[in-house]
Design an enzyme around this catalytic site. Structure first.
Site, PDB file in Angstrom:
ATOM      1  N   GLY A  15      -8.005 -12.240   9.864  1.00  0.00           N
ATOM      2  CA  GLY A  15      -8.053 -12.852  11.785  1.00  0.00           C
ATOM      3  C   GLY A  15      -9.760 -13.709  11.702  1.00  0.00           C
ATOM      4  NE  ARG A  76      -4.061 -11.800   7.640  1.00  0.00           N
ATOM      5  CZ  ARG A  76      -5.363 -10.982   8.644  1.00  0.00           C
ATOM      6  NH1 ARG A  76      -5.727  -9.793   7.753  1.00  0.00           N
ATOM      7  NH2 ARG A  76      -5.373 -10.610  10.165  1.00  0.00           N
ATOM      8  CG  ASP A 107     -10.112  -1.792   8.436  1.00  0.00           C
ATOM      9  OD1 ASP A 107     -10.060  -3.240   9.184  1.00  0.00           O
ATOM     10  OD2 ASP A 107     -10.119  -1.715   9.233  1.00  0.00           O
ATOM     11  CB  THR A 130     -12.297  -8.129  14.456  1.00  0.00           C
ATOM     12  OG1 THR A 130     -11.381  -7.801  15.148  1.00  0.00           O
ATOM     13  CG2 THR A 130     -12.878  -7.208  14.083  1.00  0.00           C
ATOM     14  CG  ASP A 132      -8.162  -6.648  16.987  1.00  0.00           C
ATOM     15  OD1 ASP A 132      -7.987  -7.181  17.578  1.00  0.00           O
ATOM     16  OD2 ASP A 132      -7.290  -6.518  15.915  1.00  0.00           O
ATOM     17  CG  ASP A 134     -10.531  -2.624  15.029  1.00  0.00           C
ATOM     18  OD1 ASP A 134     -11.141  -4.129  13.971  1.00  0.00           O
ATOM     19  OD2 ASP A 134      -9.387  -3.229  13.725  1.00  0.00           O
ATOM     20  NE  ARG A 176      -5.987  -5.601  13.828  1.00  0.00           N
ATOM     21  CZ  ARG A 176      -6.289  -5.921  12.713  1.00  0.00           C
ATOM     22  NH1 ARG A 176      -5.481  -6.384  11.598  1.00  0.00           N
ATOM     23  NH2 ARG A 176      -7.150  -5.811  12.446  1.00  0.00           N
TER      24      ARG A 176
HETATM   25  P1  ATP Z   1      -8.433  -8.683  10.650  1.00  0.00           P
HETATM   26  O1  ATP Z   1      -9.116  -7.491  11.493  1.00  0.00           O
HETATM   27  O2  ATP Z   1      -8.496  -9.372  11.532  1.00  0.00           O
HETATM   28  O3  ATP Z   1      -7.032  -7.778   9.528  1.00  0.00           O
HETATM   29  P2  ATP Z   1      -9.464  -7.625   7.706  1.00  0.00           P
HETATM   30  O4  ATP Z   1     -10.561  -8.110   7.252  1.00  0.00           O
HETATM   31  O5  ATP Z   1      -9.193  -6.234   7.456  1.00  0.00           O
HETATM   32  O6  ATP Z   1      -9.336  -8.735   9.095  1.00  0.00           O
HETATM   33  P3  ATP Z   1      -7.531  -7.967   5.434  1.00  0.00           P
HETATM   34  O7  ATP Z   1      -6.097  -8.089   5.436  1.00  0.00           O
HETATM   35  O8  ATP Z   1      -7.208  -6.587   6.470  1.00  0.00           O
HETATM   36  O9  ATP Z   1      -8.351  -8.249   7.378  1.00  0.00           O
HETATM   37  O10 ATP Z   1      -7.663  -8.126   4.874  1.00  0.00           O
HETATM   38  C1  ATP Z   1      -8.593  -9.418   4.505  1.00  0.00           C
HETATM   39  C2  ATP Z   1      -8.308  -9.583   2.643  1.00  0.00           C
HETATM   40  O11 ATP Z   1      -9.040  -8.556   2.279  1.00  0.00           O
HETATM   41  C3  ATP Z   1      -7.074  -9.290   2.306  1.00  0.00           C
HETATM   42  O12 ATP Z   1      -6.376 -10.073   2.136  1.00  0.00           O
HETATM   43  C4  ATP Z   1      -7.537  -8.906   0.169  1.00  0.00           C
HETATM   44  O13 ATP Z   1      -7.857 -10.135   0.164  1.00  0.00           O
HETATM   45  C5  ATP Z   1      -9.124  -8.233   1.261  1.00  0.00           C
HETATM   46  N1  ATP Z   1      -8.661  -7.120   1.065  1.00  0.00           N
HETATM   47  C6  ATP Z   1      -8.385  -5.775   1.958  1.00  0.00           C
HETATM   48  N2  ATP Z   1      -8.434  -4.822   0.581  1.00  0.00           N
HETATM   49  C7  ATP Z   1      -8.542  -4.640  -0.092  1.00  0.00           C
HETATM   50  C8  ATP Z   1      -8.458  -3.606  -1.211  1.00  0.00           C
HETATM   51  N3  ATP Z   1      -8.199  -2.419  -0.854  1.00  0.00           N
HETATM   52  N4  ATP Z   1      -8.135  -4.200  -2.520  1.00  0.00           N
HETATM   53  C9  ATP Z   1      -9.454  -5.374  -2.178  1.00  0.00           C
HETATM   54  N5  ATP Z   1      -8.976  -6.796  -1.617  1.00  0.00           N
HETATM   55  C10 ATP Z   1      -8.984  -6.202  -0.377  1.00  0.00           C
END
Ligand code: ATP
Length: 327
Positions: A15, A76, A107, A130, A132, A134, A176
């Site tokens: 995000g 994503r 994360d 982020t 959040d 978190d 979240r």
């Molecule tokens: P936010 O906190 O805003 O949600 P985030 O980084 O946690 O951000 P995610 O959607 O969990 O958001 O992860 C972003 C992208 O990272 C995913 O769309 C994917 O492409 C990649 N990703 C997440 N987990 C994995 C994994 N286990 N293996 C490979 N790629 C991953």
């Protein structure tokens, strides 16, 4: 063992959060200062797979420090979760000689970066982007301060109308499964009750405290609820309050996405600039697969897999303050 980083790519993933642009700017300009070639990747890991990668110059990041969102766009990527997708991404980096990656995200993005680095020996650095807050291993995440200030501004406005009509407002804020936006904005706006996922929501206690306040004709009543509260969000809480206390004029306001946008606060610009600078310094010094954070006003480096695992702990003292000040 990874080779010395000479060409670096930067992307924003997950995000969006206000201050990501300031972080991109810092990465690009610090990289160029050190004589590195710097590349921007569009739409997170998707851009790496779709080969949407372009060379960035110092001027590419002019006039963006004050802008919310991200010039590299966020996404994503389902394909990046599969080995086949990551291999295509690697080939696209390799053909340009890119041998370092800075990922600004949450994360999930760090998890992806860690896996990618293990598989293809590309040194990665994570920057916590982020709203959040978190993520473990940092006192600040890029975007939290702006989001919480947006929430405070909005709740102050709601307080005016709550006061004018003797209404109870249930305000739902983002975060979240983390309650930091709710806790900080709730304390800063003098909310009587703050409901967060980190503590069990006792609905009887809430109803009792609201009915007691009604009896002593308390002027303004604000309940701030984190969207991830285990009991439910703003609508759910308001529904129960209306049923149990029908004499109270209860309204709901879901703040939603306004908390994500807008010009980043001074604090978010500062931490994003500082983290972006240290991301590049860290790669150059051969320290990688870490998230760059700030703890007690010092740079703090957490292995990417630890930044993933542990969430921040909610301070008990803050929770005590909420109870005392709400009386
Ligand atoms: P936010 O906190 O805003 O949600 P985030 O980084 O946690 O951000 P995610 O959607 O969990 O958001 O992860 C972003 C992208 O990272 C995913 O769309 C994917 O492409 C990649 N990703 C997440 N987990 C994995 C994994 N286990 N293996 C490979 N790629 C991953």
């Amino acid at each position: 063992m990874a080779t010395k980083v000479t060409k670096l790519a930067v992307l924003t993933s997950g995000g969006d959060s206000p201050g990501m642009n300031a972080a991109i700017r810092a990465v690009v300009r610090t990289g160029i200062y050190h004589g590195l070639e710097v590349y921007g990747v569009m739409r997170g890991y998707n851009g790496m797979i779709e080969d949407d990668i372009f060379k960035m110059e110092s001027r590419s990041v002019a006039n963006i420090i004050q802008r919310g969102g991200t010039i590299l766009k966020c996404a994503r990527s389902k394909e990046f979760r599969e080995y086949a997708g990551r291999e295509i991404a690697y080939q696209n980096l390799k053909k340009r000689g890119i041998n370092g990656l800075v990922v600004i995200g949450g994360d999930g993005s760090f998890k992806g970066a860690q896996i990618f680095s293990n598989e293809f020996d590309i040194p990665c650095i994570g920057l916590p982007g982020t709203i959040d807050k978190d993520i473990a291993g940092t006192d600040f995440t890029i975007g939290f301060d702006t989001a919480v200030n947006t929430a405070v501004e909005a709740i102050d406005k709601i307080r005016d109308t709550a006061d004018a009509h003797d209404r109870l407002f249930v305000v739902e804020v983002m975060g979240r499964d983390a309650g930091y936006i709710a806790l900080h904005s709730g304390i800063a706006t003098g909310a009587e009750n703050i409901l967060i996922p980190e503590t069990k929501t006792d609905i009887e206690e809430l109803v009792n405290s609201l009915s007691e306040k009604e009896k002593r004709r308390k002027l303004v009543n604000l309940v701030v609820v984190a969207e991830g509260d285990e009991f439910g969000g703003g609508n759910e809480i308001a529904r129960i309050v209306k049923r149990r206390l029908p004499n109270i004029d209860t309204r709901v306001c879901i703040l939603g996405h306004i908390q994500r946008g807008g010009s980043p606060s001074c604090l978010d610009r500062l931490i994003a600039s500082r983290m972006g600078y240290h991301a590049v310094e860290s790669l150059i010094q051969g320290r990688f697969n870490v998230m760059v954070g700030i703890v007690n006003n010092k740079m703090y480096y957490t292995p990417l897999d630890h930044a993933i695992k542990a969430k921040q702990k909610m301070s008990n003292q803050w929770l005590k303050i909420v109870k005392i000040l709400a009386s």
